[in-house]
Design a protein around this motif. Structure first.
Motif, PDB file in Angstrom:
ATOM      1  N   ALA A 128      30.258  33.829  31.075  1.00 47.83           N
ATOM      2  CA  ALA A 128      31.554  33.511  30.466  1.00 47.83           C
ATOM      3  C   ALA A 128      32.472  34.716  30.607  1.00 47.83           C
ATOM      4  O   ALA A 128      32.190  35.791  30.065  1.00 47.83           O
ATOM      5  CB  ALA A 128      31.366  33.149  28.994  1.00 47.83           C
ATOM      6  N   PHE A 129      33.573  34.532  31.343  1.00 49.35           N
ATOM      7  CA  PHE A 129      34.535  35.603  31.574  1.00 49.35           C
ATOM      8  C   PHE A 129      35.884  35.245  30.962  1.00 49.35           C
ATOM      9  O   PHE A 129      36.333  34.097  31.068  1.00 49.35           O
ATOM     10  CB  PHE A 129      34.785  35.789  33.080  1.00 49.35           C
ATOM     11  CG  PHE A 129      33.693  36.504  33.825  1.00 49.35           C
ATOM     12  CD1 PHE A 129      33.040  37.606  33.294  1.00 49.35           C
ATOM     13  CD2 PHE A 129      33.359  36.094  35.110  1.00 49.35           C
ATOM     14  CE1 PHE A 129      32.049  38.268  34.009  1.00 49.35           C
ATOM     15  CE2 PHE A 129      32.380  36.747  35.837  1.00 49.35           C
ATOM     16  CZ  PHE A 129      31.720  37.836  35.283  1.00 49.35           C
ATOM     17  N   GLU A 130      36.547  36.228  30.372  1.00 45.53           N
ATOM     18  CA  GLU A 130      37.987  36.097  30.149  1.00 45.53           C
ATOM     19  C   GLU A 130      38.665  36.568  31.420  1.00 45.53           C
ATOM     20  O   GLU A 130      38.198  37.502  32.077  1.00 45.53           O
ATOM     21  CB  GLU A 130      38.441  36.937  28.953  1.00 45.53           C
ATOM     22  CG  GLU A 130      39.927  36.753  28.641  1.00 45.53           C
ATOM     23  CD  GLU A 130      40.353  37.350  27.316  1.00 45.53           C
ATOM     24  OE1 GLU A 130      41.491  37.839  27.247  1.00 45.53           O
ATOM     25  OE2 GLU A 130      39.554  37.319  26.359  1.00 45.53           O
ATOM     26  N   ILE A 131      39.783  35.934  31.766  1.00 45.29           N
ATOM     27  CA  ILE A 131      40.452  36.233  33.034  1.00 45.29           C
ATOM     28  C   ILE A 131      41.953  36.346  32.826  1.00 45.29           C
ATOM     29  O   ILE A 131      42.502  35.904  31.819  1.00 45.29           O
ATOM     30  CB  ILE A 131      40.178  35.130  34.089  1.00 45.29           C
ATOM     31  CG1 ILE A 131      40.713  33.773  33.581  1.00 45.29           C
ATOM     32  CG2 ILE A 131      38.702  35.058  34.444  1.00 45.29           C
ATOM     33  CD1 ILE A 131      40.752  32.684  34.628  1.00 45.29           C
ATOM     34  N   GLY A 132      42.617  36.911  33.812  1.00 48.86           N
ATOM     35  CA  GLY A 132      44.070  36.851  33.869  1.00 48.86           C
ATOM     36  C   GLY A 132      44.498  35.440  34.225  1.00 48.86           C
ATOM     37  O   GLY A 132      43.773  34.705  34.910  1.00 48.86           O
ATOM     38  N   TRP A 133      45.681  35.035  33.790  1.00 49.64           N
ATOM     39  CA  TRP A 133      46.074  33.623  33.897  1.00 49.64           C
ATOM     40  C   TRP A 133      46.258  33.132  35.323  1.00 49.64           C
ATOM     41  O   TRP A 133      46.315  31.932  35.555  1.00 49.64           O
ATOM     42  CB  TRP A 133      47.334  33.371  33.074  1.00 49.64           C
ATOM     43  CG  TRP A 133      48.583  34.048  33.567  1.00 49.64           C
ATOM     44  CD1 TRP A 133      48.974  35.328  33.328  1.00 49.64           C
ATOM     45  CD2 TRP A 133      49.619  33.467  34.368  1.00 49.64           C
ATOM     46  NE1 TRP A 133      50.174  35.599  33.920  1.00 49.64           N
ATOM     47  CE2 TRP A 133      50.598  34.465  34.564  1.00 49.64           C
ATOM     48  CE3 TRP A 133      49.825  32.211  34.928  1.00 49.64           C
ATOM     49  CZ2 TRP A 133      51.766  34.247  35.306  1.00 49.64           C
ATOM     50  CZ3 TRP A 133      50.987  31.995  35.669  1.00 49.64           C
ATOM     51  CH2 TRP A 133      51.937  32.994  35.850  1.00 49.64           C
ATOM     52  N   ARG A 134      46.263  34.046  36.299  1.00 48.78           N
ATOM     53  CA  ARG A 134      46.379  33.617  37.701  1.00 48.78           C
ATOM     54  C   ARG A 134      45.097  33.870  38.493  1.00 48.78           C
ATOM     55  O   ARG A 134      45.093  33.808  39.717  1.00 48.78           O
ATOM     56  CB  ARG A 134      47.547  34.349  38.367  1.00 48.78           C
ATOM     57  CG  ARG A 134      48.905  33.932  37.829  1.00 48.78           C
ATOM     58  CD  ARG A 134      50.041  34.661  38.494  1.00 48.78           C
ATOM     59  NE  ARG A 134      50.071  36.086  38.153  1.00 48.78           N
ATOM     60  CZ  ARG A 134      51.063  36.913  38.480  1.00 48.78           C
ATOM     61  NH1 ARG A 134      52.098  36.466  39.165  1.00 48.78           N
ATOM     62  NH2 ARG A 134      51.017  38.189  38.132  1.00 48.78           N
ATOM     63  N   GLN A 135      43.984  34.128  37.794  1.00 48.80           N
ATOM     64  CA  GLN A 135      42.757  34.519  38.480  1.00 48.80           C
ATOM     65  C   GLN A 135      41.665  33.455  38.472  1.00 48.80           C
ATOM     66  O   GLN A 135      40.578  33.699  38.978  1.00 48.80           O
ATOM     67  CB  GLN A 135      42.203  35.805  37.840  1.00 48.80           C
ATOM     68  CG  GLN A 135      43.109  37.015  37.998  1.00 48.80           C
ATOM     69  CD  GLN A 135      42.582  38.228  37.258  1.00 48.80           C
ATOM     70  OE1 GLN A 135      41.986  38.096  36.194  1.00 48.80           O
ATOM     71  NE2 GLN A 135      42.796  39.406  37.814  1.00 48.80           N
ATOM     72  N   GLY A 136      41.943  32.305  37.914  1.00 48.92           N
ATOM     73  CA  GLY A 136      40.912  31.290  37.746  1.00 48.92           C
ATOM     74  C   GLY A 136      40.217  30.899  39.032  1.00 48.92           C
ATOM     75  O   GLY A 136      38.978  30.910  39.122  1.00 48.92           O
ATOM     76  N   GLU A 137      40.984  30.552  40.037  1.00 43.34           N
ATOM     77  CA  GLU A 137      40.400  30.100  41.311  1.00 43.34           C
ATOM     78  C   GLU A 137      39.633  31.220  41.994  1.00 43.34           C
ATOM     79  O   GLU A 137      38.534  31.005  42.525  1.00 43.34           O
ATOM     80  CB  GLU A 137      41.510  29.582  42.236  1.00 43.34           C
ATOM     81  CG  GLU A 137      40.986  29.028  43.545  1.00 43.34           C
ATOM     82  CD  GLU A 137      42.094  28.459  44.414  1.00 43.34           C
ATOM     83  OE1 GLU A 137      41.864  28.315  45.636  1.00 43.34           O
ATOM     84  OE2 GLU A 137      43.184  28.153  43.884  1.00 43.34           O
ATOM     85  N   GLN A 138      40.186  32.442  41.939  1.00 46.06           N
ATOM     86  CA  GLN A 138      39.533  33.568  42.611  1.00 46.06           C
ATOM     87  C   GLN A 138      38.208  33.931  41.944  1.00 46.06           C
ATOM     88  O   GLN A 138      37.206  34.154  42.625  1.00 46.06           O
ATOM     89  CB  GLN A 138      40.475  34.773  42.608  1.00 46.06           C
ATOM     90  CG  GLN A 138      41.733  34.582  43.448  1.00 46.06           C
ATOM     91  CD  GLN A 138      42.769  35.653  43.138  1.00 46.06           C
ATOM     92  OE1 GLN A 138      43.216  35.784  42.008  1.00 46.06           O
ATOM     93  NE2 GLN A 138      43.140  36.410  44.147  1.00 46.06           N
ATOM     94  N   VAL A 139      38.197  33.991  40.615  1.00 46.51           N
ATOM     95  CA  VAL A 139      36.966  34.353  39.910  1.00 46.51           C
ATOM     96  C   VAL A 139      35.917  33.257  40.066  1.00 46.51           C
ATOM     97  O   VAL A 139      34.727  33.534  40.271  1.00 46.51           O
ATOM     98  CB  VAL A 139      37.256  34.644  38.426  1.00 46.51           C
ATOM     99  CG1 VAL A 139      35.952  34.873  37.656  1.00 46.51           C
ATOM    100  CG2 VAL A 139      38.170  35.857  38.299  1.00 46.51           C
ATOM    101  N   SER A 140      36.342  32.010  40.004  1.00 48.36           N
ATOM    102  CA  SER A 140      35.407  30.898  40.195  1.00 48.36           C
ATOM    103  C   SER A 140      34.766  30.953  41.578  1.00 48.36           C
ATOM    104  O   SER A 140      33.547  30.773  41.725  1.00 48.36           O
ATOM    105  CB  SER A 140      36.141  29.556  40.026  1.00 48.36           C
ATOM    106  OG  SER A 140      36.622  29.408  38.722  1.00 48.36           O
ATOM    107  N   SER A 141      35.573  31.221  42.590  1.00 44.30           N
ATOM    108  CA  SER A 141      35.054  31.313  43.959  1.00 44.30           C
ATOM    109  C   SER A 141      34.075  32.467  44.111  1.00 44.30           C
ATOM    110  O   SER A 141      33.050  32.343  44.793  1.00 44.30           O
ATOM    111  CB  SER A 141      36.207  31.467  44.954  1.00 44.30           C
ATOM    112  OG  SER A 141      37.037  30.334  44.926  1.00 44.30           O
ATOM    113  N   LEU A 142      34.398  33.589  43.469  1.00 40.68           N
ATOM    114  CA  LEU A 142      33.489  34.740  43.517  1.00 40.68           C
ATOM    115  C   LEU A 142      32.128  34.391  42.932  1.00 40.68           C
ATOM    116  O   LEU A 142      31.081  34.717  43.513  1.00 40.68           O
ATOM    117  CB  LEU A 142      34.094  35.915  42.743  1.00 40.68           C
ATOM    118  CG  LEU A 142      35.147  36.771  43.443  1.00 40.68           C
ATOM    119  CD1 LEU A 142      35.766  37.747  42.448  1.00 40.68           C
ATOM    120  CD2 LEU A 142      34.527  37.533  44.610  1.00 40.68           C
TER     121      LEU A 142
END
Length: 289
Positions: A244-258
């Motif tokens: 479970a990560f908190e993310i920046g509001w524009r990072q969802g797709e990038q973090v999910s892909s990682l």
């Protein structure tokens, strides 16, 4: 020149006008008043015609001016912040708790309950003031929590908060998973630094000038911390069941892909916060029998 107010109501009015003049949120006046008086909002309303003691008045004026003129956060001026209904000590060595992080913890609590995992083991990476680790320990029955931070100063604050709230937590110093690579966890949770250097110009001075840079900024357009954690997780003998990560509001797709690229078998889901912005990524894998 010192203000001439005498009553609590007049103090709040002066502070609100002073903060507005300095382009600060006038609501901070109420928060500072509650903090220095040690009263609730309703009690202040009930006794607003009462005089302020000179000791409280002097400290209150000093804090209002500091916030208005420099942007020093209310939480630093009071030395504490609220999170999940509890009060935590905060210092310039730790990130001030944000309401959005409560939603991250709630998501973990819901997952643990739905999965019916008894005595879940949890690791909180980049614990800071310890708010996530302590809240998880107290709110998830039977949980065993380990909290990690690279900052020795932050760990001092977190350990103090744990003692204050009676939370039984193991603390480790090191770079994310490094000090716990030989241990096994059901849940990995983290609110790591995720702001890119390019975003500095857009940030409010109450954050930029007072929160620790170590807890705010990450290289590689804000993704460096996620990459470090996931590369470390890829070398764990047994992977967690939930990340479970908190993310920046524009990072969802990038973090999910990682996550899905570096940890095959995990399925990532982006979730929004109460403001409708992407704020969390939850990634889970199936339990092995």
């Amino acid at each position: 020149m010192q203000p001439t107010f005498t009553t609590i109501q007049e103090a709040r009015r002066w502070a609100s006008l002073f903060l507005q003049k300095h382009d600060r949120e006038p609501q901070a006046a109420q928060l500072l008043l509650e903090g220095f008086l040690g009263w609730s909002f309703s009690k202040i309303l009930a006794y607003e015609d009462e005089p302020m003691s000179e000791d409280v008045k002097e400290s209150f004026i000093k804090a209002v001016r500091a916030h208005g003129e420099t942007g020093e956060p209310v939480q630093h001026l009071l030395g504490s912040a609220s999170f999940f209904g509890r009060t935590f000590k905060v210092t310039p060595d730790v990130l001030i708790p944000r309401p959005e992080t409560e939603e991250l913890v709630l998501g973990v609590m819901d997952w643990a309950r739905e999965e019916k995992i008894e005595t879940p083991s949890i690791v909180d990476l980049g614990t800071g003031s310890g708010i996530i680790a302590i809240t998880a320990s107290l709110e998830i029955p039977g949980s065993h929590v380990t909290a990690v931070d690279i900052s020795s100063e932050a760990l001092v604050v977190a350990e103090g908060n744990a003692r204050q709230h009676g939370a039984d937590i193991q603390f480790r110093q090191g770079d994310f998973l490094t000090p716990v690579m030989d241990e096994t966890f059901d849940i990995l949770i983290s609110n790591p630094p995720y702001i890119s250097e390019e975003e500095k110009a857009l940030m409010d001075d109450t954050v930029l000038d007072f929160d620790p840079s170590l807890a705010l900024f990450a290289e590689e357009k804000g993704l460096a911390a996620y990459k470090s954690i996931l590369h470390q997780a890829a070398h764990l003998e047994q992977k967690p069941l939930l990340i479970a990560f908190e993310i920046g509001w524009r990072q969802g797709e990038q973090v999910s892909s990682l996550i899905e690229r570096l940890l095959p078998g995990f399925r990532a889901e982006v979730r929004q916060d109460i403001n409708g912005r992407d704020r969390m990524v939850f990634a889970s894998r199936r339990k092995t029998v």
